[in-house]
Design a protein around this motif. Structure first.
Motif, short mmCIF file in Angstrom:
data_model
loop_
_atom_site.label_atom_id
_atom_site.label_comp_id
_atom_site.label_asym_id
_atom_site.label_seq_id
_atom_site.Cartn_x
_atom_site.Cartn_y
_atom_site.Cartn_z
N VAL A 155 39.25 48.50 38.84
CA VAL A 155 38.84 47.30 39.59
C VAL A 155 39.17 45.98 38.89
O VAL A 155 39.17 44.93 39.53
N VAL A 156 39.43 46.04 37.58
CA VAL A 156 39.70 44.77 36.88
C VAL A 156 41.08 44.25 37.30
O VAL A 156 42.09 44.92 37.14
N ALA A 157 41.08 43.03 37.89
CA ALA A 157 42.36 42.40 38.26
C ALA A 157 42.84 41.53 37.10
O ALA A 157 44.04 41.47 36.82
N SER A 158 41.90 40.85 36.44
CA SER A 158 42.27 40.04 35.27
C SER A 158 41.03 39.73 34.46
O SER A 158 39.90 39.82 34.97
N ALA A 159 41.25 39.37 33.20
CA ALA A 159 40.14 38.97 32.33
C ALA A 159 40.55 37.71 31.58
O ALA A 159 41.68 37.61 31.10
N ARG A 160 39.61 36.76 31.53
CA ARG A 160 39.87 35.52 30.76
C ARG A 160 39.31 35.76 29.36
O ARG A 160 38.10 36.00 29.20
N VAL A 161 40.19 35.74 28.37
CA VAL A 161 39.82 36.19 27.03
C VAL A 161 40.12 35.08 26.00
O VAL A 161 41.21 34.50 26.01
N LEU A 162 39.13 34.81 25.14
CA LEU A 162 39.34 33.83 24.08
C LEU A 162 39.83 34.56 22.83
O LEU A 162 39.23 35.54 22.40
N MET A 163 40.95 34.08 22.30
CA MET A 163 41.54 34.70 21.11
C MET A 163 41.84 33.61 20.08
O MET A 163 41.78 32.43 20.40
#
Ligand SMILES: Cc1cc2nc3c(=O)[nH]c(=O)nc-3n(C[C@H](O)[C@H](O)[C@H](O)COP(=O)(O)OP(=O)(O)OC[C@H]3O[C@@H](n4cnc5c(N)ncnc54)[C@H](O)[C@@H]3O)c2cc1C
Length: 314
Positions: free
Chosen positions: A159-167
């Motif tokens: 179900v995950v279409a996208s994830a906003r990730v801090l790197m």
């Protein structure tokens, strides 16, 4: 000159407290982490930082990465065992205040602190299908995205279409192609990364159908898993083509106990805290169970739960 990583104690502790206190309203020293994890075991965090807004989260994480300060992320703490000595680093807790949910057609976007069961209910109310499996998983969305949480033959990767990730090099939008999803794992478990938000792609159905499936699966969970005593869910990953719980059961592991930690009589892949368990008890019991299964079946079980802080080697 290359920059040295900052140590939290003793030299960097006061700096960290002062700097984080400027950008985040909630910073606690020596906070007992057992209050923040489902197992109810574990010692204190040097500093627990609890951002309550997107701006606070971004400011905290940017500072941690820029200063190369060691930190550990905690969602609902339902897949971790924290050492009795606690965590000699900053613990970043993502929950309330970072739990906004936005529905847009058949897509749901939510912040990492949103509760997975809450998200599943919100989707069901809109007649959106795809998250029924998640209604009984005690997780934050961030923790579920990182762990590829799943049940009833389904998992977050569907179900995950996208994830906003801090790197360390800034904010990234990761898609399933770059999340490296497989059984209970993602690339996010191997690199410094903080999930801030995710968008889920669901399918249009009716709330009646979605609710019925959700209730069936919740009832199955209630009948087959220990509900009540503190635990961290399944302790070991299922080996290929088998179930860790089946192997532990057949090896005679059910009911095995070390201190206050006990292998559940209901589901052999659960260890429960009978009241006064320590993290040391839990880990000692894991070793005992593993030895039992290795002796009987020649299978080495791998932990699904994450051990955080310092533990004695096996
Ligand atoms: C009673 C019970 C039943 C369970 N049933 C299931 C089940 O059916 N299926 C299943 O898959 N799991 C199950 N679990 C385990 C657990 O719910 C899942 O692994 C869940 O995904 C953990 O989410 P969390 O928010 O609690 O993460 P945590 O336990 O807080 O963290 C898990 C890992 O993710 C990292 N992490 C958490 N949030 C973030 C973030 N925002 N950014 C970066 N890293 C992050 C942590 O550092 C840690 O390494 C169960 C647990 C319990 C106690």
């Amino acid at each position: 000159m290359p920059r040295q990583p900052m140590t939290i104690k003793p030299a960097g502790h006061a700096d960290a407290l002062r700097m984080l206190g400027r950008v985040c309203r909630e910073v606690r020293e020596g906070e007992p982490l057992r209050k923040h994890v489902s197992f109810r075991v574990g010692g204190p965090a040097d500093l627990l930082v609890v951002p309550r807004s997107r701006e606070e989260l971004r400011a905290v994480v940017t500072w941690l990465f820029t200063e190369r300060v060691p930190f550990v992320v905690l969602g609902q703490g339902s897949n971790v065992v924290i050492s009795d000595l606690g965590i000699r680093a900053i613990v970043l807790k993502i929950g309330k205040g970072l739990d906004r949910i936005t529905l847009d057609g058949d897509r749901v976007t939510a912040q990492a602190g949103a509760g997975l069961p809450h998200l599943a209910r919100a989707a069901a109310l809109q007649g959106l299908s795809g998250l029924e499996f998640a209604a009984g998983i005690p997780a934050s969305l961030g923790g579920a995205v990182v762990m590829n949480a799943g049940a009833h033959g389904h998992a977050m990767m569907e179900v995950v279409a996208s994830a906003r990730v801090l790197m360390p090099d800034g904010e990234h939008i990761l898609t399933p192609a770059t999340l490296g999803y497989a059984y209970r794992t993602s690339v996010l478990q191997q690199r410094p990364a903080v999930v801030a938000e995710a968008t889920l792609q669901l399918q249009r159905s009716t709330s009646e159908i979605v609710r019925r499936r959700t209730e069936e699966w919740l009832a199955h969970r209630a009948a087959t898993q220990p509900i009540g005593p503190p635990s961290s869910g399944c302790i070991f990953r299922n080996p290929a083509g088998d179930h860790a719980g089946r192997l532990i059961d057949l090896a005679g592991g059910k009911g095995l106990q070390v201190g206050g930690a006990q292998v559940s009589e209901v589901h052999a892949n659960y260890i429960v805290n009978t009241g006064a368990a320590s993290a040391t008890d839990v880990v000692a019991l894991m070793h005992k169970v593993n030895a039992l299964v290795a002796e009987k079946f020649g299978v080495e079980l791998e932990p699904e739960i994450k051990l955080l802080g310092e533990f004695e080697p096996a």
